[in-house]
Motif scaffolding. Structure first.
Motif, PDB file in Angstrom:
ATOM      1  N   THR B  45       0.834  -1.210   0.000  1.00 41.60           N
ATOM      2  CA  THR B  45       0.000   0.000   0.000  1.00 41.60           C
ATOM      3  C   THR B  45       0.865   1.256   0.000  1.00 41.60           C
ATOM      4  O   THR B  45       0.593   2.211  -0.708  1.00 41.60           O
ATOM      5  CB  THR B  45      -0.923   0.012   1.237  1.00 41.60           C
ATOM      6  N   PHE B  46       1.929   1.219   0.829  1.00 39.13           N
ATOM      7  CA  PHE B  46       2.758   2.429   0.971  1.00 39.13           C
ATOM      8  C   PHE B  46       4.121   2.267   0.290  1.00 39.13           C
ATOM      9  O   PHE B  46       5.088   2.894   0.686  1.00 39.13           O
ATOM     10  CB  PHE B  46       2.947   2.760   2.455  1.00 39.13           C
ATOM     11  N   GLU B  47       4.184   1.410  -0.706  1.00 40.95           N
ATOM     12  CA  GLU B  47       5.449   1.145  -1.375  1.00 40.95           C
ATOM     13  C   GLU B  47       6.047   2.427  -1.945  1.00 40.95           C
ATOM     14  O   GLU B  47       5.321   3.229  -2.533  1.00 40.95           O
ATOM     15  CB  GLU B  47       5.229   0.156  -2.507  1.00 40.95           C
ATOM     16  N   GLN B  48       7.353   2.582  -1.792  1.00 43.04           N
ATOM     17  CA  GLN B  48       8.004   3.778  -2.327  1.00 43.04           C
ATOM     18  C   GLN B  48       8.366   3.532  -3.786  1.00 43.04           C
ATOM     19  O   GLN B  48       9.113   2.632  -4.094  1.00 43.04           O
ATOM     20  CB  GLN B  48       9.267   4.067  -1.527  1.00 43.04           C
ATOM     21  N   ARG B  49       7.803   4.326  -4.657  1.00 39.37           N
ATOM     22  CA  ARG B  49       8.020   4.078  -6.080  1.00 39.37           C
ATOM     23  C   ARG B  49       8.727   5.242  -6.770  1.00 39.37           C
ATOM     24  O   ARG B  49       8.791   5.275  -7.965  1.00 39.37           O
ATOM     25  CB  ARG B  49       6.670   3.869  -6.772  1.00 39.37           C
ATOM     26  N   HIS B  50       9.209   6.232  -6.003  1.00 40.66           N
ATOM     27  CA  HIS B  50       9.831   7.356  -6.696  1.00 40.66           C
ATOM     28  C   HIS B  50      11.248   6.970  -7.123  1.00 40.66           C
ATOM     29  O   HIS B  50      11.780   5.928  -6.736  1.00 40.66           O
ATOM     30  CB  HIS B  50       9.811   8.622  -5.846  1.00 40.66           C
ATOM     31  N   TYR B  54      15.595   3.122  -4.341  1.00 40.13           N
ATOM     32  CA  TYR B  54      16.593   2.105  -4.014  1.00 40.13           C
ATOM     33  C   TYR B  54      18.016   2.596  -4.239  1.00 40.13           C
ATOM     34  O   TYR B  54      18.906   1.815  -4.545  1.00 40.13           O
ATOM     35  CB  TYR B  54      16.334   0.836  -4.843  1.00 40.13           C
TER      36      TYR B  54
END
Lengths: 272, 425
Positions: B45-50, B54
């Motif tokens: 739900t709160f995955e960091q995708r910017h 990584y």
């Protein structure tokens, strides 16, 4: 020449400095379009994308300038000469616009119908992009000459992200390229490639970036003047068939790029 | 990992029932299961995708590597084989010959990198167990371990190839003649059942069909050729390599994975790429390396652009599914790191470093045996590939990726530049 500036925020130092540079060379923009600095929608979207820690950092950078008009320093010290104004500092595009008399419009998306409608009304010869959304074809087709971008790397060698760092690691000259934006990533026709002569004097990678931004704004001002005189034309990029795009650099490689910068400093010192 | 040949509907039903009743037999497994389901739901739900997700190291690679190897050592069964998986419903599986085989090189690499002798003793007992399974024809059996080898054991081309990788490496490390003899017998059997066009099909192939991911078998034959000095294995490897290369499309997509009833999981796509690349490097075939580079670049762009690699694709990398196959991700990291080693292109290293950061963040640091340090089949854990399981081949490939990362980053940092391998194009 009718020029419009596109900005990621009214508080963008790069956009402010670019506007001042143009105004000082008698190319006052007919208008500017900026994305909202920080609203609830943006913050919620970024919370999902970035996580709470980065959102707090983002909000801090966006909100402090609003309260901190009294602050003397700017984040990029190399833009200070352009941003200095009657003993103060231009901290917002609105302030620059008020001083030089051009309108600033806030749009949620630079490709939105509202934005396109406003741009059509201004009928620009040239749009200067200083940040914001990935621009779509209808907007790119609007200005008579094109949409100009200052890329912090030499094209076509260093397309994409983290260009100064990749240039250092790949032994490509560090510099900026003034080019028109097309539908690809940094693949548009080139107006001017400018090698940066002071890379060896930079103390760090962020110092190098800051200097390149100031250098790019200066060169963009020259290119606009040349375009106005009809003294410059764009050249299509070579090697479009090869995938030369670079992506955001991992911190381990950034540290190696930083070492390269230090080595070039040492070499320059030894050469003196 | 290849599926077993037992693909009938009653077999699948029995498997599903066994999994479902696992919790009834051991209700204490419910808590870790619920914890993981909640954790993955929150994470997705709160995955960091910017773009910078990584780019920073949040967990040291050495720490993650130790935890991965600890999981593998814990998964060794009393017979010497490594369990295929730890299921959140049913616990550890039986020993799995195929995976035990190709984990052996990882164990030796880990021991060499860290000086940890426990990995060597695990590798030695695993090798002893594998040799006890060899069918008199030279082949190794398919599926999970079901008893001592006999003439009736069902031989499997793919498992023989995968086990051969471990047996060859065990010989390189120990120089024991009986291990080489076993490797040569396996290699001879593989050549015997190879089709004239270089593929492997027929009763010893999964679903009786030829598959391009059997390039991993070609890789094992190329390694045997180098170790034994017998060129016939190298020629057989190249025959398969030519057949696999004829299935690469201009888009980078590879036809011929052909698993009936399964989507094209990233795991199998990456198998094709790993097999072709390693075989290409060993046989100095630039055409193979270039083909792999093209396909790998498509996946690299997808990962860099979306911060996510779908767990399965349709033809031409279209319609990626909404879960990620962690094993496939780790394999792609290995492919990118090897391509960096071969070509010197730092973009491969950059993406592999980011992929490894993502995988490190998904390894559990808390929980019981079988969970801590485990690589789940899918993320989220209920994804379609090996749902609710921590799989040993996931640990193997991620450990390989971290070992490669350590070796290549040390070499790059020491020299300041990277000298490409002699087979580089």
């Amino acid at each position: 020449m009718r020029i419009v500036i596109l900005s990621s925020s009214v508080y963008s130092e790069t956009a402010c400095a670019m506007a001042v540079r143009l105004c000082e060379s008698v190319h006052v923009p007919v208008g500017a379009i900026a994305l909202p600095a920080a609203n609830r929608g943006t913050l919620l979207r970024k919370l999902g994308q970035w996580g709470a820690k980065d959102v707090i950092r983002y909000a801090r950078t966006k909100l402090i300038p609003q309260r901190g008009e009294k602050q003397a320093q700017v984040r990029n010290p190399y833009l200070q000469p352009l941003l200095k104004h009657k003993g103060g500092i231009f901290r917002s595009l609105r302030k620059v616009a008020k001083c030089y008399d051009f309108p600033v419009v806030i749009c949620k998306d630079q490709n939105s119908p509202d934005s396109t409608k406003q741009l059509k009304a201004w009928s620009p010869d040239l749009i200067i992009f200083t940040g914001g959304n990935i621009l779509r074809k209808p907007l790119l087709d609007l200005p008579r000459l094109g949409v100009l971008n200052v890329h912090l790397g030499m094209l076509p060698e260093a397309r994409g992200m983290s260009s100064p760092e990749w240039s250092l690691l790949n032994d490509v000259p560090v510099g900026v390229t003034i080019h028109y934006i097309n539908e690809g990533i940094d693949t548009g026709p080139i107006l001017q490639r400018c090698e940066f002569p002071d890379a060896a004097r930079c103390a760090s990678l962020s110092d190098l970036r800051n200097r390149l931004i100031a250098f790019g704004i200066e060169k963009a001002g020259e290119v606009v003047a040349n375009l106005d005189r009809g003294a410059i034309s764009a050249t299509p990029q070579s090697h479009l068939d090869e995938d030369r795009q670079f992506f955001v650099m991992h911190e381990w490689l950034q540290a190696r790029a930083s070492e390269r910068l230090t080595q070039s400093q040492s070499a320059a010192m030894a050469g003196r | 990992m290849n599926g077993s040949n037992d693909n009938a509907v009653p077999g699948k039903l029995f498997k599903a029932m066994t999994e479902a009743t696992g919790l009834l037999r051991r209700p204490q497994r419910a808590l870790p299961l619920i914890q993981r389901l909640v954790s993955d739901k929150l994470h997705s739900t709160f995955e960091q995708r910017h773009l910078c997700s990584y780019t920073t190291t949040k967990r040291p690679s050495g720490d993650a590597l130790n935890s991965l190897l600890r999981w593998i050592i814990d998964a060794q069964r009393p017979d010497g084989g490594i369990a295929a998986y730890y299921s959140l419903l049913t616990g550890y599986s039986q020993s799995y010959p195929e995976v035990t085989g190709y984990i052996v090189p990882t164990l030796y690499d880990f021991a060499r990198a860290t000086g940890d002798d426990r990995a060597v003793s695990v590798a030695e007992s695993a090798t002893r167990w594998l040799l006890s399974l060899q069918i008199p024809t030279g082949a190794f059996p398919g599926g999970l371990h079901r008893g001592p080898a006999t003439h009736e054991s069902q031989p499997s081309v793919f498992n023989t190839g995968q086990i051969l990788q471990g047996v060859v490496r065990a010989h390189v490390e120990t120089n024991r003649p009986e291990i080489l003899q076993a490797a040569v017998a396996a290699g001879d059997w593989l050549i015997k059942v190879q089709q004239p066009d270089g593929s492997w099909s027929g009763p010893a192939a999964y679903q009786n069909a030829a598959h391009t991911y059997y390039s991993m078998v070609a890789r094992a034959l190329a390694e045997l050729s180098d170790d034994s000095g017998d060129r016939q294995y190298g020629f057989a490897a190249e025959r398969n390599l030519d057949w696999v290369l004829s299935h690469f499309r201009p888009s980078g997509w590879i036809d011929g994975i052909d698993l009936q009833g399964h989507p094209n999981y990233l795991h199998f796509i990456a198998y094709v790429l790993q097999g072709v690349l390693e075989c290409g490097i060993l046989r100095q075939r630039n055409d193979a390396i270039e083909a792999v580079a093209k396909s790998s670049w498509v996946l690299l762009r997808k990962f860099e652009t979306n911060k996510f690699l779908p767990g399965a694709f349709e033809s031409d990398f279209k319609n990626g599914q909404h879960f990620t196959c962690l094993t496939g991700n780790a394999q792609m990291s290995c492919v990118w790191l090897r391509l960096f080693e071969v070509t010197g292109d730092l973009r491969y290293l950059n993406t592999a470093l980011k992929m490894n950061e993502m995988l490190k963040q998904l390894i559990p640091t808390r929980g019981g045996r079988g969970i801590v340090g485990g690589v789940s089949g899918s993320h989220p854990i209920w994804g379609r590939y090996q749902p609710l399981r921590y799989i040993s081949w996931g640990n193997k490939f991620f450990a390989d990726a971290l070992l490669l990362e350590e070796r290549l980053t040390l070499a790059f940092a020491a020299s300041g530049a990277f000298e490409a391998l002699r087979c580089a194009s």
